[in-house]
Design an enzyme around this catalytic site. Structure first.
Site: not given
Ligand code: NOJ
Ligand code: CA
Length: 555
Positions: A25, A29, A98, A200, A254, A327-328
């Site tokens: 898709d 996953d 997370d 988070d 975080e 990822h940020d």
């Molecule tokens: C931190 C996360 O790493 C980020 O990806 C997210 O957008 C914000 N917190 C809000 O949850």
């Molecule tokens: Ca998939």
């Protein structure tokens, strides 16, 4: 420091949407992760940090949760989640989840109830306020993803508060029933045998006592919401006491806004979490209030300072998360190395620069093969909400489209979210169909298959670094040895010493494309690792070649 199972661990972060698609898709996953566990085992990591896989409308790719105790359909089922935990366990790998509890999705049943009427028992589970005298937002706080922190609800005639997107309403931590429910959910996950949590945005949970009054009168536009308000510690201590403290796990938080002199309060055995994720070294180019267009220029000296001040602040029985990517963030190679010099050698240098620091190393998916930033030609190809917001903010501030795109190229979170490059097959071997976010066209050169075929690849270099962190000869000095930076003002090299009793490790990294001569007055007894085939021995002085790095055990 007392021994814990995770003391000596290396963490690998998976962004599930982009990792591996098995049901065609175009979205990664859980089965895709299970399929790659042997690959991760070969790399040598001990822990997987899984970005959110809970049920979610995916406004912020899972950081907007609509059911904490279910798995999002695009990722799989709870049975598959349980199988992932088990299969990982079988390979000696722990999963950390997370934990996103500052906010939920606006599609979470709690919010739907809360919004249904002012009298609803869950009304107070979120933050609702009347508009100001003229009927507009209660105050002028700006959310992290742009625009006001307040969203009007027609039905009940009040505004609700959101630190992030309007589809991520903040939970009201002042409400004890809400807190109880969160703690129950956290224990429910821990009872499954996971290894802990990455927590988070946790310092956002406390709102300033008088936050309506204090920020209502700004005339010069919106002020960004500020985390880590006084009083947050009470909630964090309770969270730990009701949940984490009863399990053999670790937590990594975080926690924006925490000052270095607060580390002992926030991390370690007596702290709220085991370790924190700090931003000093990745936010160097960030403009005021997190704006991408007012970017700051920085040099290697600033980078080194950001690292050293954190290293020097770690004094107690706590540790820190060592990382270059997540990822940020954009890819670290693009951040630290000029485009023309990005290659396996400079990638090994970057890896070496942080792997010998005091703390727990984290590797973000794709970092181990040297994945790089993406440049889509139009903004429509981007998915990330903050990218769209920052692009529009740049246009509003008067920048041209080209200029606005250049900020996106530098900072977009989608830089790190392009599909994992497994092979040179179509769609980088990530999926048999077109993926949710376009693959980086460089997958033909940069991919896992190629990396595994070449004994000198970055992948095997990371494998070696992980082995060194676990080598009984170096474990103690790496974990608890002192940190000392040398050549602090040097604009080309980052050099540091780790020392425990008589044992000394010297780490030298040359971030320039020039030869650098260093007078060290030290003699090496052993080369621990290097990124040239013929690392020279150190005898008082050493010539460090372009992008060369080497680690010595000193005499
Ligand atoms: C931190 C996360 O790493 C980020 O990806 C997210 O957008 C914000 N917190 C809000 O949850
Ligand atoms: Ca998939």
């Amino acid at each position: 420091m007392n021994k814990k199972w995770w003391n000596n661990s290396v963490v690998y972060q998976i962004y599930p949407k982009s990792f591996n698609d098995t049901n065609r898709d175009g979205i990664g996953d859980l089965n895709g992760i299970i399929e790659k566990l042997d690959y991760l085992k070969e790399l040598g990591i001990d822990v997987i940090w899984l970005s959110p896989v809970y049920e979610s409308p995916m406004d912020d790719n899972g950081y907007d949760i609509s059911d904490y105790e279910n798995i999002s359909k695009e990722f799989g089922t709870m049975e598959e989640m349980d199988r992932l935990i088990q299969e990982a366990d079988d390979r000696g790998i722990k999963i950390i989840m997370d934990l996103v509890i500052n906010h939920s999705s606006d599609e979470h049943p709690w919010f739907i109830e809360s919004k249904s009427s002012r009298e609803n028992p869950k009304r107070d589970w979120y933050i609702w306020r009347d508009g100001n005298e003229s009927g507009s937002s209660p105050n002028n706080l700006r959310s992290i993803f742009g625009g006001s922190c307040w969203e009007f609800d027609e039905g009940t005639g009040q505004y609700y508060f959101h630190s992030f997107s309007k589809k991520q309403p903040d939970l009201n931590w002042e409400n004890p029933h809400l807190r109880e429910e969160i703690y129950r959910m956290v224990r429910w996950w821990l009872d499954k045998g996971i290894g802990g949590f990455r927590v988070d945005a946790i310092t956002f949970i406390k709102k300033p006592e008088k936050f309506i009054e204090e920020v209502s009168d700004g005339v010069d536009g919106l002020r960004v919401v500020k985390p880590n308000q006084p009083g947050v510690g009470k909630f964090l201590a309770e969270l730990k006491k009701q949940t984490f403290a009863h399990y053999n796990i670790f937590t990594v938080a975080e926690a924006p806004g925490v000052e270095l002199d607060q580390l002992a309060e926030y991390s370690g055995d007596e702290g709220y979490f085991d370790m924190l994720i700090r931003f000093d070294h990745v936010d160097l180019d960030m403009g005021e209030d997190g704006k991408w267009y007012t970017n700051n220029k920085w040099t290697l000296v600033d980078f080194k300072k950001a690292i050293s001040k954190n290293q020097e602040a770690i004094k107690g029985n706590y540790t820190t998360a060592l990382y270059l990517e997540n990822h940020d963030q954009p890819r670290s190679l693009n951040r630290s190395i000029p485009k023309e010099d990005i290659n396996e050698r400079s990638a090994k240098l970057l890896a070496t620069s942080y792997f010998f620091l005091k703390g727990m190393p984290y590797i973000y998916q794709g970092q181990e093969i040297g994945m790089t930033n993406i440049e889509y030609s139009t903004i429509e190809s981007y998915d990330d909400i903050s990218t769209i917001d920052q692009y529009n903010a740049a246009l509003e501030a008067g920048y041209s489209k080209e200029k606005a795109m250049s900020f996106v190229y530098r900072r977009s979170r989608d830089n790190a979210r392009t599909p994992m490059q497994w092979s040179d097959k179509e769609n980088a071997g990530f999926s048999e169909v077109s993926p949710w976010l376009q693959v980086n066209p460089n997958y033909k050169e940069i991919n896992v298959k190629k990396a595994l075929e070449n004994k000198n690849s970055l992948f095997y270099y990371y494998q070696n670094l992980i082995k060194i962190r676990k080598n009984p000869t170096y474990v103690d000095v790496l974990m608890s040895g002192d940190y000392e930076e040398l050549f602090k003002d040097h604009l080309e090299v980052f050099v540091y010493l780790r020392q425990l009793n008589d044992q000394k490790l010297l780490v030298i990294t040359n971030f320039s494309n020039k030869d650098v001569h260093l007078d060290l007055n030290e003699k090496a007894k052993q080369i621990v690792i290097g990124n040239y085939e013929d690392t020279p021995m150190l005898d008082g002085e050493v010539m460090v070649r372009p992008y060369e790095c080497m680690v010595y055990e000193l005499d």
